[in-house]
Design an enzyme around this catalytic site. Structure first.
Site, PDB file in Angstrom:
ATOM      1  N   GLU A 105       1.790 -11.519  70.152  1.00  0.00           N
ATOM      2  CA  GLU A 105       3.075 -10.884  70.940  1.00  0.00           C
ATOM      3  C   GLU A 105       4.341 -11.817  70.601  1.00  0.00           C
ATOM      4  O   GLU A 105       4.183 -13.141  71.063  1.00  0.00           O
ATOM      5  CB  GLU A 105       2.887 -10.803  72.148  1.00  0.00           C
ATOM      6  N   CYS A 108      11.822 -12.777  74.986  1.00  0.00           N
ATOM      7  CA  CYS A 108      11.553 -12.322  73.693  1.00  0.00           C
ATOM      8  C   CYS A 108      12.099 -10.802  73.673  1.00  0.00           C
ATOM      9  O   CYS A 108      12.403 -10.124  72.672  1.00  0.00           O
ATOM     10  CB  CYS A 108       9.940 -12.149  73.365  1.00  0.00           C
TER      11      CYS A 108
END
Length: 472
Positions: free
Chosen positions: A230, A264
Site C-alpha cells: 500500500e 497517502c
C-alpha cells in the site's frame, strides 16, 4: 545483541522522546517460526477473543497512546485521539471481514462425498509500518493477520518506534504471546534484512512508492511469499460546475492539508474548470489563510502540526522553489517560521504553466493547481500520473460523475467528498505505483490467508471402470 541505538525525536520541539536498541532479525524471526504452529492451531474463536481483548487494552490506554502519537508525529491531539479510535474499531471490522471474505463452505460431491473450502494462514508475516499513522495503519495489517492464524514481526518506521512499542504492549497485555507479536526496532538495514529473510512467509507494507518498489524487486523471484503493498499517491481533486464554492473550498482544504498533507490519500493536485478558477481559488486561499499551524497540545487546537522532521521540511521547501522557478505561480507561499523545526504553512501553487510537472508524491502541505477547459481534459490531467490511489470530483452532474468514475484510474474514487478519510469497512488500495492489487482495510483478509479446496469422504471409496484387463 545489537548495541546500535535508535532515537526518536518530537517534531514539534526537537526534544528526544525515546531510545532503544536495534533488534536482531535472525533471533526475532526464529522465535516467530517456533511460535507459529501453536498459534495457528488455536481455534478461530480463541484468536478472535484475544484480539477483542487487545481492543479493550487500547481503550484502557487510549489517552496515553494518543499522547504518544501526538508527541512522536507532531499531529494535533484531536487527530491522535481519532487514530486511537480507528485502532479499536479495526478489530470488529476485521472479524466481520474475515467471516465474509474467508468463510468455510461445504458442498455435496460425487459418491456422497463433500467438497470443502477452508483458508489457511501463511505463517510468519513481516509488517512494515509508516510514520504518518504509526498505530492505525500497521494495526490494519496485524489484526487481520492474527485472526487468520499468522504470527507477526512488526518493523515500525524508524521515526515512530515509541508508538509502536505501546501498541505491541497492548497485544501482550491482552494475552497474545510475546513471540506471536514481536517488535523489530531498527532502520532501513533491519527492514531490508527482514524482507529478505528466509523465515518470512509474507510482507505487508504501507509506505512510500520508493520503498515499496524496492520490496517488490527484492521478492520478484519469490512467488512463494505473499506481498501486499500500500503505497502513496499523486492524487487529483477535480472541481467542476457547482454553486457551493464555500463547501468545495472546504473539501479541497480538508483533502490537501489534513495531517499536514501527510496522508497517502491527500490531494496533491487541484484541477479546476477555468471559468470557476478565480472564485474557487479565492475561497480556497481564504480558508487556507485561516488554518492554525501549531504544536499538538496548543490551545486552541491547531488544524495541523509540523511535518515529521526537518529533512522532510527541507525537501518540501526545495520542491516548492523548483515549481516556482519552472513556471509555477505562487498563490500562497510555503512559509517555514523556524529553520530548526519542521513547521510549514499550507502552500498553494498554480502549475498550469509548468511544462514538465514532476510526477512525485510531495508528502506535505503543498497543493498544486491546474486549470482546464472541459471534463475530458480534467480526466486526462487527473490520469497524468503513474500513481492511482485516490481521486475526487467536486460538483458536476451524476452523468459527469459516471464519466469521471469510469475513466479515472484510482482505487478510491469519491464524489463531493474529500480524497482522504477512507472507510475501514471498504477495501483500500490503488493501482499503478500506489499498490500491487492487494487492497487492505476490509479486504486485508484476502492476503492474510489462502484458500484450500478439499474433496473429502469418511472412508475411501473408488473404482476404475475403463482401461483394465479382465481380472483373473
Amino acid at each position: 545483541m545489537s548495541t546500535a541505538e535508535l532515537i526518536s525525536y518530537e517534531p514539534a520541539t526537537g526534544a528526544e522522546l525515546w531510545r532503544g536498541r536495534h533488534g536482531d532479525v535472525d533471533e526475532i524471526v526464529g522465535r516467530a517460526r517456533r511460535a507459529w504452529p501453536a498459534w495457528a492451531a488455536q481455534p478461530l474463536s480463541t484468536r478472535m477473543e484475544l484480539v477483542r481483548r487487545f481492543a479493550n487494552e487500547v481503550r484502557k490506554d487510549a489517552e496515553k497512546l494518543a499522547t504518544m502519537i501526538a508527541r512522536e508525529t507532531g499531529k494535533p491531539m484531536w487527530e491522535a485521539r481519532t487514530e486511537v479510535e480507528s485502532v479499536v474499531n479495526k478489530v470488529e471490522i476485521s472479524i466481520r471481514a474475515y467471516a465474509e471474505r474467508t468463510s468455510q463452505r461445504k458442498l455435496d460431491n460425487a459418491l456422497q462425498g463433500t467438497a470443502a473450502l477452508r483458508h489457511k494462514p501463511h505463517g510468519v508475516m513481516a509488517v512494515l509500518g509508516p510514520y504518518n499513522f504509526p498505530a492505525h495503519l500497521p494495526n490494519g495489517h496485524i489484526v487481520p493477520a492474527l485472526i487468520a492464524g499468522n504470527v507477526i514481526v512488526f518493523k515500525p518506521s524508524e521515526k515512530t518506534p515509541a508508538t509502536a512499542e505501546l501498541l505491541v504492549q497492548c497485544f501482550h497485555r491482552a494475552g497474545i504471546s510475546a513471540a506471536v507479536v514481536q517488535l523489530l526496532i531498527g532502520g532501513p538495514q533491519e527492514g531490508q534484512a527482514l524482507v529478505a529473510h528466509e523465515g518470512i512467509d509474507g510482507v505487508l507494507f504501507t509506505g512510500s512508492a520508493h520503498t515499496g518498489i524496492a520490496i517488490n524487486r527484492k521478492l520478484a523471484t519469490r512467488p512463494d511469499k505473499i506481498v501486499a503493498l500500500e503505497m502513496g499517491g499523486n492524487n487529483p481533486i477535480v472541481v467542476w460546475d457547482t454553486p457551493k464554492l464555500t463547501d468545495a473550498a472546504a473539501l479541497v482544504v480538508q483533502s490537501a492539508f489534513t495531517s499536514a498533507g501527510q496522508r497517502c490519500t491527500a490531494a496533491r493536485r487541484l484541477i479546476v474548470k477555468s471559468t470557476m478558477y478565480e472564485q474557487l481559488i479565492a475561497e480556497v486561499k481564504r480558508l487556507a489563510d485561516r488554518i492554525i499551524v501549531g504544536a499538538p497540545f496548543d490551545d486552541p487546537q491547531p488544524f495541523m502540526g509540523p511535518v515529521i522532521d526537518n529533512r522532510s521540511a527541507d525537501g518540501l521547501t526545495e520542491s516548492f522553489l523548483y515549481l516556482l522557478s519552472n513556471g509555477g505561480r505562487a498563490i500562497k507561499h510555503l512559509v517555514r517560521p523556524r529553520d530548526d523545526l519542521p513547521f510549514l504553512s499550507p502552500a498553494i501553487i498554480d502549475v498550469t504553466g509548468v511544462r514538465e510537472k514532476p510526477d512525485v508524491e510531495l508528502f506535505g502541505p503543498l497543493l498544486q493547481v491546474c486549470q482546464v477547459s472541459d471534463l475530458d481534459e480534467a480526466i486526462a490531467e487527473a490520469n497524468n500520473t503513474r500513481f492511482g490511489l485516490s481521486a475526487s470530483l467536486i460538483g458536476g452532474t451524476p452523468q459527469e460523475y459516471n464519466r469521471f468514475w469510469a475513466n479515472v484510474r484510482a482505487g478510491v474514487i469519491n464524489w463531493n467528498r474529500p480524497t482522504n478519510g477512507a472507510s475501514s469497512a471498504a477495501p483500500f488500495g490503488g493501482v499503478g505505483l500506489s499498490g500491487n492489487h492487494r487492497p487492505s482495510a476490509y479486504y486485508a483478509a484476502d492476503y492474510c490467508a489462502y484458500p484450500v479446496a478439499s474433496n473429502e469422504m469418511e472412508q475411501p471409496r473408488a473404482m476404475i471402470g475403463v482401461g483394465l484387463r479382465e481380472a483373473k
